[in-house]
Design a protein around this motif. Structure first.
Motif, PDB file in Angstrom:
ATOM      1  N   ASP A  36      20.326  17.639  32.858  1.00  0.00           N
ATOM      2  CA  ASP A  36      18.971  18.060  32.487  1.00  0.00           C
ATOM      3  C   ASP A  36      19.003  19.334  31.646  1.00  0.00           C
ATOM      4  O   ASP A  36      18.249  19.469  30.675  1.00  0.00           O
ATOM      5  CB  ASP A  36      18.127  18.290  33.737  1.00  0.00           C
ATOM      6  CG  ASP A  36      17.822  16.997  34.470  1.00  0.00           C
ATOM      7  OD1 ASP A  36      17.946  15.923  33.848  1.00  0.00           O
ATOM      8  OD2 ASP A  36      17.463  17.063  35.650  1.00  0.00           O
ATOM      9  N   THR A  37      19.902  20.264  32.020  1.00  0.00           N
ATOM     10  CA  THR A  37      20.010  21.517  31.274  1.00  0.00           C
ATOM     11  C   THR A  37      20.474  21.258  29.846  1.00  0.00           C
ATOM     12  O   THR A  37      19.903  21.799  28.876  1.00  0.00           O
ATOM     13  CB  THR A  37      20.986  22.467  31.969  1.00  0.00           C
ATOM     14  OG1 THR A  37      20.537  22.726  33.308  1.00  0.00           O
ATOM     15  CG2 THR A  37      21.091  23.794  31.219  1.00  0.00           C
ATOM     16  N   THR A  84      20.148  18.496  28.163  1.00  0.00           N
ATOM     17  CA  THR A  84      19.080  17.794  27.447  1.00  0.00           C
ATOM     18  C   THR A  84      18.034  18.772  26.931  1.00  0.00           C
ATOM     19  O   THR A  84      17.588  18.683  25.774  1.00  0.00           O
ATOM     20  CB  THR A  84      18.418  16.766  28.379  1.00  0.00           C
ATOM     21  OG1 THR A  84      19.396  15.817  28.815  1.00  0.00           O
ATOM     22  CG2 THR A  84      17.298  16.028  27.655  1.00  0.00           C
ATOM     23  N   GLN A  85      17.660  19.739  27.770  1.00  0.00           N
ATOM     24  CA  GLN A  85      16.681  20.741  27.339  1.00  0.00           C
ATOM     25  C   GLN A  85      17.235  21.616  26.219  1.00  0.00           C
ATOM     26  O   GLN A  85      16.520  21.953  25.262  1.00  0.00           O
ATOM     27  CB  GLN A  85      16.272  21.599  28.532  1.00  0.00           C
ATOM     28  CG  GLN A  85      15.490  20.839  29.600  1.00  0.00           C
ATOM     29  CD  GLN A  85      15.124  21.709  30.771  1.00  0.00           C
ATOM     30  OE1 GLN A  85      15.357  22.908  30.757  1.00  0.00           O
ATOM     31  NE2 GLN A  85      14.545  21.095  31.791  1.00  0.00           N
ATOM     32  N   ARG A 115      17.058  19.673  23.005  1.00  0.00           N
ATOM     33  CA  ARG A 115      15.698  19.614  22.473  1.00  0.00           C
ATOM     34  C   ARG A 115      15.314  20.931  21.804  1.00  0.00           C
ATOM     35  O   ARG A 115      14.712  20.936  20.729  1.00  0.00           O
ATOM     36  CB  ARG A 115      14.722  19.283  23.604  1.00  0.00           C
ATOM     37  CG  ARG A 115      14.854  17.849  24.117  1.00  0.00           C
ATOM     38  CD  ARG A 115      13.978  17.622  25.336  1.00  0.00           C
ATOM     39  NE  ARG A 115      14.105  16.262  25.834  1.00  0.00           N
ATOM     40  CZ  ARG A 115      13.553  15.835  26.970  1.00  0.00           C
ATOM     41  NH1 ARG A 115      12.829  16.673  27.712  1.00  0.00           N
ATOM     42  NH2 ARG A 115      13.717  14.587  27.361  1.00  0.00           N
ATOM     43  N   TRP A 116      15.649  22.047  22.464  1.00  0.00           N
ATOM     44  CA  TRP A 116      15.324  23.346  21.875  1.00  0.00           C
ATOM     45  C   TRP A 116      16.094  23.567  20.565  1.00  0.00           C
ATOM     46  O   TRP A 116      15.569  24.162  19.613  1.00  0.00           O
ATOM     47  CB  TRP A 116      15.639  24.469  22.867  1.00  0.00           C
ATOM     48  CG  TRP A 116      14.537  24.707  23.840  1.00  0.00           C
ATOM     49  CD1 TRP A 116      14.507  24.408  25.162  1.00  0.00           C
ATOM     50  CD2 TRP A 116      13.259  25.299  23.552  1.00  0.00           C
ATOM     51  NE1 TRP A 116      13.318  24.763  25.725  1.00  0.00           N
ATOM     52  CE2 TRP A 116      12.522  25.318  24.761  1.00  0.00           C
ATOM     53  CE3 TRP A 116      12.674  25.798  22.395  1.00  0.00           C
ATOM     54  CZ2 TRP A 116      11.239  25.830  24.834  1.00  0.00           C
ATOM     55  CZ3 TRP A 116      11.378  26.314  22.477  1.00  0.00           C
ATOM     56  CH2 TRP A 116      10.676  26.322  23.684  1.00  0.00           C
TER      57      TRP A 116
END
Length: 210
Positions: A173-174, A176-177, A180-181
């Motif tokens: 999840d980290t 993936t974020q 995205r950023w």
């Protein structure tokens, strides 16, 4: 504590899982991973058909949370406390010999005084019910002791695998974020660059006309 505790368990019994351990074999095993909400408890009912030893193994699976609000409580059929774990235990094991009847095993998350983080907690819980052997059956008692040690070792390996899966999911999840950023930052930089070029062209065209 008797009537009040009994009424409380009757009100919340619909959302609690009812378990009946019928001691037809030398031992019975049950393992769970449960989520306990903040200032709440999850209870399991254990029905004992003959004098037996109840062995409980628990482990808080949230490594990033404090174990202070966590309590594991074993109650008899009169709702009197047979055993209650002490404060600040992240993992532990206890056993108690019980007469026939119904026991209540409750996992509490800050039900007495709450917690600062107000977070739900995930707890691994394993219950083992063993019929008390005849005193002359020394061999069976020794075999039961070895089974208990192997069972505890297996539980710890299961908890480690659960923790590993939790950390892997958190890491994915980290990443993936972060991805995205990164895409958002790159898109923002491209837009800003285009706007700068457009502004500079307009600026020089204006000066040329002047």
């Amino acid at each position: 504590m008797g009537k009040a505790r009994q009424q409380q368990l009757m009100r919340i019994s619909l959302k609690y899982l009812l378990l009946s351990f019928l001691i037809l074999l030398p031992y019975t095993l049950a393992g769970f991973v449960i989520d306990v909400p903040h200032q709440d408890e999850s209870c399991f009912f254990i029905r004992i058909e003959k004098e037996s030893t109840v062995d409980v193994n628990f482990d808080l699976l949230n490594d990033d949370l404090s174990p202070d609000p966590l309590r594991v409580v074993l109650l008899d059929n009169k709702m009197d406390t047979l055993y209650k774990t002490r404060q600040s235990l992240r993992e532990g094991r206890f056993e108690i010999t019980s007469r026939p009847g119904r026991l209540s095993l409750c996992v509490q998350n800050g039900i007495d005084h709450g917690s600062r983080d107000r977070a739900d907690r995930t707890v691994g819980l394993d219950v083992r019910v063993v019929g008390v052997p005849d005193p002359t059956q020394h061999l069976l008692k020794s075999v039961t002791g070895v089974q208990t040690k192997l069972w505890n070792l297996k539980n710890h390996h299961d908890y480690m695998r659960t923790r590993e899966a939790h950390h892997r999911s958190l890491t994915e999840d980290t990443f993936t974020q972060i991805g995205r950023w990164t895409i958002l930052e790159a898109a923002s930089a491209i837009v800003v660059s285009i706007l700068q070029v457009w502004y500079m062209r307009r600026f020089f065209e204006t000066r040329r006309y002047v």
